[in-house]
Design an enzyme around this catalytic site. Structure first.
Site, short mmCIF file in Angstrom:
data_model
loop_
_atom_site.label_atom_id
_atom_site.label_comp_id
_atom_site.label_asym_id
_atom_site.label_seq_id
_atom_site.Cartn_x
_atom_site.Cartn_y
_atom_site.Cartn_z
N ASP A 296 -4.08 70.08 22.03
CA ASP A 296 -2.67 69.84 21.72
C ASP A 296 -2.24 68.51 22.34
O ASP A 296 -2.26 68.36 23.56
CB ASP A 296 -1.86 71.00 22.31
CG ASP A 296 -0.41 70.95 21.91
OD1 ASP A 296 0.02 69.90 21.39
OD2 ASP A 296 0.29 71.95 22.10
N CYS B 83 -1.17 75.07 13.37
CA CYS B 83 -1.18 74.79 14.81
C CYS B 83 0.01 75.51 15.44
O CYS B 83 0.51 76.49 14.86
CB CYS B 83 -1.17 73.29 15.09
SG CYS B 83 0.26 72.41 14.45
N CYS C 235 2.41 68.17 14.95
CA CYS C 235 1.37 67.22 15.39
C CYS C 235 0.05 67.44 14.64
O CYS C 235 -0.26 66.75 13.68
CB CYS C 235 1.14 67.29 16.90
SG CYS C 235 2.58 66.82 17.88
N ARG C 236 -0.72 68.43 15.10
CA ARG C 236 -2.10 68.56 14.61
C ARG C 236 -2.19 68.99 13.14
O ARG C 236 -2.92 68.36 12.36
CB ARG C 236 -2.86 69.57 15.49
CG ARG C 236 -3.06 69.09 16.92
CD ARG C 236 -3.46 70.20 17.85
NE ARG C 236 -2.37 71.16 18.07
CZ ARG C 236 -2.47 72.28 18.76
NH1 ARG C 236 -3.63 72.59 19.31
NH2 ARG C 236 -1.43 73.06 18.93
N SER C 237 -1.48 70.04 12.77
CA SER C 237 -1.66 70.52 11.39
C SER C 237 -1.03 69.60 10.33
O SER C 237 -1.60 69.47 9.24
CB SER C 237 -1.20 71.98 11.24
OG SER C 237 0.16 72.15 11.51
N ASN D 158 3.56 72.82 14.28
CA ASN D 158 3.53 72.21 12.94
C ASN D 158 4.21 70.84 12.90
O ASN D 158 4.81 70.45 11.90
CB ASN D 158 4.13 73.14 11.87
CG ASN D 158 3.83 72.73 10.43
OD1 ASN D 158 4.62 73.01 9.53
ND2 ASN D 158 2.72 72.07 10.18
#
Ligand code: 4NP
Length: 164
Positions: free
Chosen positions: A129, A11, A16-18, A14
């Site tokens: 995001d 993401c 939050c999402r990934s 690095n």
């Protein structure tokens, strides 16, 4: 044969999402007893948060679902592509940054949008995001990640079978 496959979730920051995708995928792979065959990591295309743990809001959402996040942020490097079997970008901007790192011919069978594996994507391939939004965004990301990870594992199992 003890071949392995390697996947990296990518993401922007690095944090939050990934990291969430990494944590959910690790739990799934462990559940299937494949932890010695599948190498899992995450990274960001940006470097602002290098060394940081996942955002506390993402950690809390994961924890509520029984997932522990333990990653430390790092920036994806062009050289990482070489050892990866699958690199999954969380949104189109991340994808295009990654596409600029290597010639297209080297990436066609390993670089994809994460939600291209989402069985409920309805043509929407973005993992939004959640960083600047409210708490609801983190749960939305969790739901997307949870339902998509089994499909990613199916794809990696095919790659494992080819290597065996
Ligand atoms: P991520 O979220 O890409 O899912 O880790 C973000 C984290 C930090 C920032 C942007 C997105 N930031 O601008 O610092």
């Amino acid at each position: 044969m003890n071949s392995t496959v390697e996947v990296c979730f990518v993401c922007l920051g690095n944090i939050c999402r990934s990291p969430l995708a990494q944590g959910v995928f690790e739990a799934l792979v462990k559940q299937e007893g494949l932890q010695d065959r599948v190498i899992i990591s995450s990274a960001g295309v940006g470097n602002w948060h290098v060394g940081s743990p996942p955002d506390p809001r993402m950690q809390e959402t994961a924890r509520k679902h029984g997932i522990h996040l333990h990653s430390r942020a790092r920036q994806f490097q062009a050289s990482d592509f070489k050892r990866m079997d699958l690199v999954l970008a969380m949104d189109h901007t991340n994808l295009s940054t990654l596409q600029q790192m290597r010639p297209a011919a080297e990436l066609h069978d390993k670089l994809f949008l994460f939600r291209s594996f989402d069985p409920e994507n309805n043509g929407d391939l973005e993992v939004p995001d959640p960083y600047y939004g409210g708490g609801k965004g983190f749960e939305t990301v969790f739901q997307m990640v949870e339902r998509t990870c089994p499909k990613v594992l199916q794809q990696l199992k095919k790659k494992l079978a080819k290597k065996a």
